[in-house]
Write a protein that holds these residues in place. Sequence first.
Motif, short mmCIF file in Angstrom:
data_model
loop_
_atom_site.label_atom_id
_atom_site.label_comp_id
_atom_site.label_asym_id
_atom_site.label_seq_id
_atom_site.Cartn_x
_atom_site.Cartn_y
_atom_site.Cartn_z
N LYS A 89 20.43 13.93 7.72
CA LYS A 89 19.42 14.65 6.96
C LYS A 89 19.40 14.10 5.53
O LYS A 89 20.45 14.01 4.89
N VAL A 90 18.22 13.71 5.05
CA VAL A 90 18.12 13.09 3.72
C VAL A 90 16.96 13.67 2.94
O VAL A 90 16.12 14.41 3.48
N GLU A 91 16.89 13.33 1.66
CA GLU A 91 15.81 13.82 0.79
C GLU A 91 14.62 12.86 0.78
O GLU A 91 13.50 13.27 0.54
N GLU A 92 14.91 11.56 0.97
CA GLU A 92 13.80 10.61 0.99
C GLU A 92 14.08 9.48 1.98
O GLU A 92 15.24 9.19 2.29
N VAL A 93 13.01 8.86 2.46
CA VAL A 93 13.16 7.73 3.39
C VAL A 93 12.31 6.57 2.89
O VAL A 93 11.32 6.77 2.18
N HIS A 94 12.73 5.35 3.26
CA HIS A 94 12.10 4.15 2.72
C HIS A 94 11.58 3.23 3.83
O HIS A 94 11.92 3.41 4.99
N GLU A 95 10.83 2.23 3.38
CA GLU A 95 10.26 1.24 4.28
C GLU A 95 11.29 0.70 5.26
O GLU A 95 12.41 0.35 4.87
N VAL A 119 9.26 3.93 9.25
CA VAL A 119 8.39 3.86 8.08
C VAL A 119 7.85 2.44 7.95
O VAL A 119 8.63 1.50 7.81
N ALA A 120 6.54 2.27 8.02
CA ALA A 120 5.96 0.93 7.99
C ALA A 120 5.94 0.38 6.57
O ALA A 120 6.29 -0.77 6.34
N HIS A 121 5.53 1.20 5.63
CA HIS A 121 5.64 0.83 4.22
C HIS A 121 5.63 2.08 3.35
O HIS A 121 5.20 3.14 3.78
N GLY A 122 6.14 1.92 2.13
CA GLY A 122 6.17 3.04 1.19
C GLY A 122 7.36 3.97 1.43
O GLY A 122 8.20 3.71 2.30
N ASN A 123 7.42 5.05 0.66
CA ASN A 123 8.51 6.03 0.77
C ASN A 123 7.94 7.43 1.00
O ASN A 123 6.82 7.72 0.59
N PRO A 161 0.84 -1.19 0.00
CA PRO A 161 0.00 0.00 0.00
C PRO A 161 0.88 1.25 0.00
O PRO A 161 2.10 1.15 -0.05
N GLY A 162 0.27 2.44 0.04
CA GLY A 162 1.02 3.69 0.05
C GLY A 162 1.85 3.86 1.31
O GLY A 162 2.05 2.93 2.07
N ALA A 163 2.36 5.07 1.51
CA ALA A 163 3.33 5.29 2.58
C ALA A 163 2.66 5.53 3.93
O ALA A 163 1.65 6.23 4.02
N LEU A 164 3.25 4.95 4.97
CA LEU A 164 2.72 5.08 6.32
C LEU A 164 3.86 5.27 7.33
O LEU A 164 4.81 4.50 7.36
N LEU A 165 3.74 6.33 8.14
CA LEU A 165 4.67 6.54 9.25
C LEU A 165 3.85 6.67 10.54
O LEU A 165 3.25 7.71 10.80
N PRO A 166 3.82 5.62 11.37
CA PRO A 166 3.14 5.75 12.66
C PRO A 166 4.02 6.59 13.60
O PRO A 166 5.22 6.33 13.69
N VAL A 167 3.43 7.60 14.23
CA VAL A 167 4.24 8.49 15.07
C VAL A 167 4.51 7.81 16.42
O VAL A 167 3.59 7.47 17.15
N GLN A 168 5.80 7.61 16.71
CA GLN A 168 6.18 7.00 18.00
C GLN A 168 6.29 8.05 19.08
O GLN A 168 5.86 7.86 20.20
N ARG A 169 6.97 9.16 18.74
CA ARG A 169 7.08 10.24 19.72
C ARG A 169 7.41 11.53 19.00
O ARG A 169 7.84 11.53 17.85
#
Lengths: 297, 608
Positions: free
Chosen positions: B274-280, B243-247, B220-228
């Motif tokens: 510091k980066v431009e993109e993050v992955h699963e 990142v749970a899935h997606g970019n 599925p699309g991108a998901l970031l569950p907020v931990q803190r």
Amino acid sequence: MDHLDTLEAEAIYIMREVAAECEKPVMLYSIGKDSSVMLRLAQKAFYPEKLPFPLLHVNTTWKFKEMISFRDRTAKELGLDLIEYINQDGLARGINPFDNGAEYTDIMKTQALKDALDKYGFTAAFGGGRRDEEKSRAKERIFSFRSASHAWDPKNQRPEMWKLYNTHLHKGESVRVFPLSNWTEKDIWQYIKRENIPIVSLYFAAPRPVVERDGNLIMVDDDRMVLRPGEKVETKMVRFRTLGCYPLTGAMESTATTLDEIVEETLGAVTSERTSRVIDTDGGSASMEKRKREGYF
Amino acid sequence: MENGLLKFISCGSVDDGKSTLIGHMLYDAKLLFADQERALELDSKLGSNAGGMDYSLLLDGLMAEREQGITIDVAYRYFSTEKRSFIVADTPGHEEYTRNMAVGASFADLSVILVDACHGVLPQTRRHARICAMMGVRHFVLAVNKMDLIQYDFRQFQKISKSIRVLMSDFDYDTLYVIPVSATEGENITSQSEKMPWFHGEPLLTYLENIDIRTQAETPGALLPVQRVCRPDHTFRGYAGQVAHGNFHVGDEINVLPGGSRAVIAELYRADQKVEEVHEGEPVTMTLDREIDISRSDMIVRDYMPRISFLIGANLLWMDDEPLVEGKNFLLKLSTATVPATVMRIRYKIDIQSGAEVSTDKLVKNEFAFCEISTGVPLVFDSFGVSHELGGLILIDRVTNSTAACGTVEQDLGRDKNLTWQQLDITPKLRENQMGQKAFTLWMTGLSGSGKSALANALEKRLFAMGKHTMVLDGDNIRMGLCSDLGFGSTDRIENIRRVAEVAKLLNDAGVIVLTSFISPHRQERRNAGRILGNKYLEIYVNTPLEECERRDVKGLYKAAREGKIRNFTGISSPYEEPEHPFMTIDTTGRESDDCALEVLRRLGEWL
């Protein structure tokens, strides 16, 4: 993501969960290579914030001199909130590893640790333990629940599904958390190399004064070490695979003076890392489990 | 290590040889350190295996395990061959320790299920296969073990192989490999068995080295569950999580659920870089272009719309010693969200042997069921098949803090269209379960001064301390309010008792335990109360003798009655009709109230 990235991500996730859910966390800092890795991971986990918890070093007063100077240097450079705890009662009674054996570990390490945790009321304590170290550790959860008396009940551990950690506690209870559970000794060394993490120089081979005792090479770190009849101090090219109290930590003969050489030696190692720890086998093959049940890390 | 990491478990019924299989594999593949090998040889000599090598001792690391010769909890071992790194979790086979097996399954990509060639597929084999499938394992190896005991018989293997394929047809999986082995003899473990020339497949270790576990499923699309929330100072506000899935890329527009706010990603950090993109799978900290209220448990998404609801349908594995009943409250943890939740309905449980759906209102340890769960706040979730992150959950007992169940949100989303609030009837039973108690009314009857009120109060203190929800009804709180219009004539006295019984019934229906203390001297009025309250009416006859009551005379009423100042006084000038079949009888003469209360508690037994 390669294997080290995966392990790194898992450890960071665990640390953030603790910081978010546990009331009063602390990180046990033993100055060894695993602690050094754990510390680096914590810095990454909370960047750009400082660590949201203090570090605790339970000092038996028998650590290698070099470990203590490394500790103080690290704390200063990184601006760490470091608590040192010494069992003053044991110290006053003159408890030492030469005369007191297993009792020494119990009083100066296990009891001291429990006292320190109680004194500050820490509800969660990070430890650098890894499952590949020893058989009872291989059975332990990442979030390892402790009763109010710090006891571990290996027959009744909380289920730990996926990465859904249950951090709920009653008053007085606590949890020991092992973010490096799934790392192996090899992973630790490769990560130290990749991340250029400073470690105590005792890990690198150098000429050091040692005596051979009960099949172990023990380094004479200060003049409190009393030689038994027939023992003589020799200078040998040695390094340490693990670090602890100098009278209880065996050195290995080695010429590995660089990280590359250490990694190579580790990959080709024919014995496991804890063979050099006198403490583990003192009391039979189940001694680590017994200590852990009583509150040892 | 071209093939990457493989996480697998060994499972199956007791004594099918799980630990032995893994131990032998490590030993044969020369994956042990010399001191571990030495310790194994030494331990084996002391062991029961007649001095032969007992490979299971490599994994059964707990004292209790060695004593009993069984596996209690999961053991993790780490090893590498030239082709691949492995983490293997050796899991217990006893039904008693099923939850520990499930812990192993939740972590695995592949499951090696052992089947004893002498016994074939057992209920525990079915249970473990079901747990693996439920926890998301997609790759299965069914190892038919102890082939040496059936003389490496091809026909027998074929027969078991067939029943295995029937069993597995119940589940959804990507790969299945059935292999005949002997764990003690080391046949088909690391090298091709010469004893079974009829089997042409790869030996177990070779198969594990080569299997491709990369998922074919569409992510599925991108998901970031907020931990803190990371707030080093007032200039920086970052949202940390994995990142749970997606970019995600800097400049992406994201949605924050369940609230629905939108923002644009300003900065991304992979750990401290510091980066431009993050992955699963990466640990990240994200900052946004505007201030919005985001906290732990919020879900940051891009091109992904999970479901948001107060009501979910989930498959549960019940793991607690106490049974699950409908209406019970929990904390539900799903991803980084922990919310209050109630199991509203157990729609059906699964019969392990047949796989059939059986209707029930109770679930005991190690049973599976499909349940309807309501949450106190809107929950962001998805079916486990789409997102492991938003589909896996645990239930935490609010009193004991134990992890009582694990579960997965049902794959078939069409199904929970039926889940609506209107369908849920809040019954007295549900309320009782929610309060964790059975409701009943202790009807205390007896002479004035017999000690009814003192007993009711002592009982209530005890019940309260046990965490029970209670209410005492006595003359003071009834006569002053609800019945202030009534006098003391016989009609009014009957009406008074009727009202008390009706109030007790309402409280019982609300799940509350009621303690009443009224003289209620007439059989007829007590019978009436019993009719109103049904089987929740428990009559306690406080049978303190008249002389004792008169001696106590706390309110001076007996004295007044003897002097003729009070007419129709029970026991003096009006009869007390003794109960014929009370739930229990108690005499309080010379006893502390609390002592009497304890006696009543003992008698109550299973009501508590």
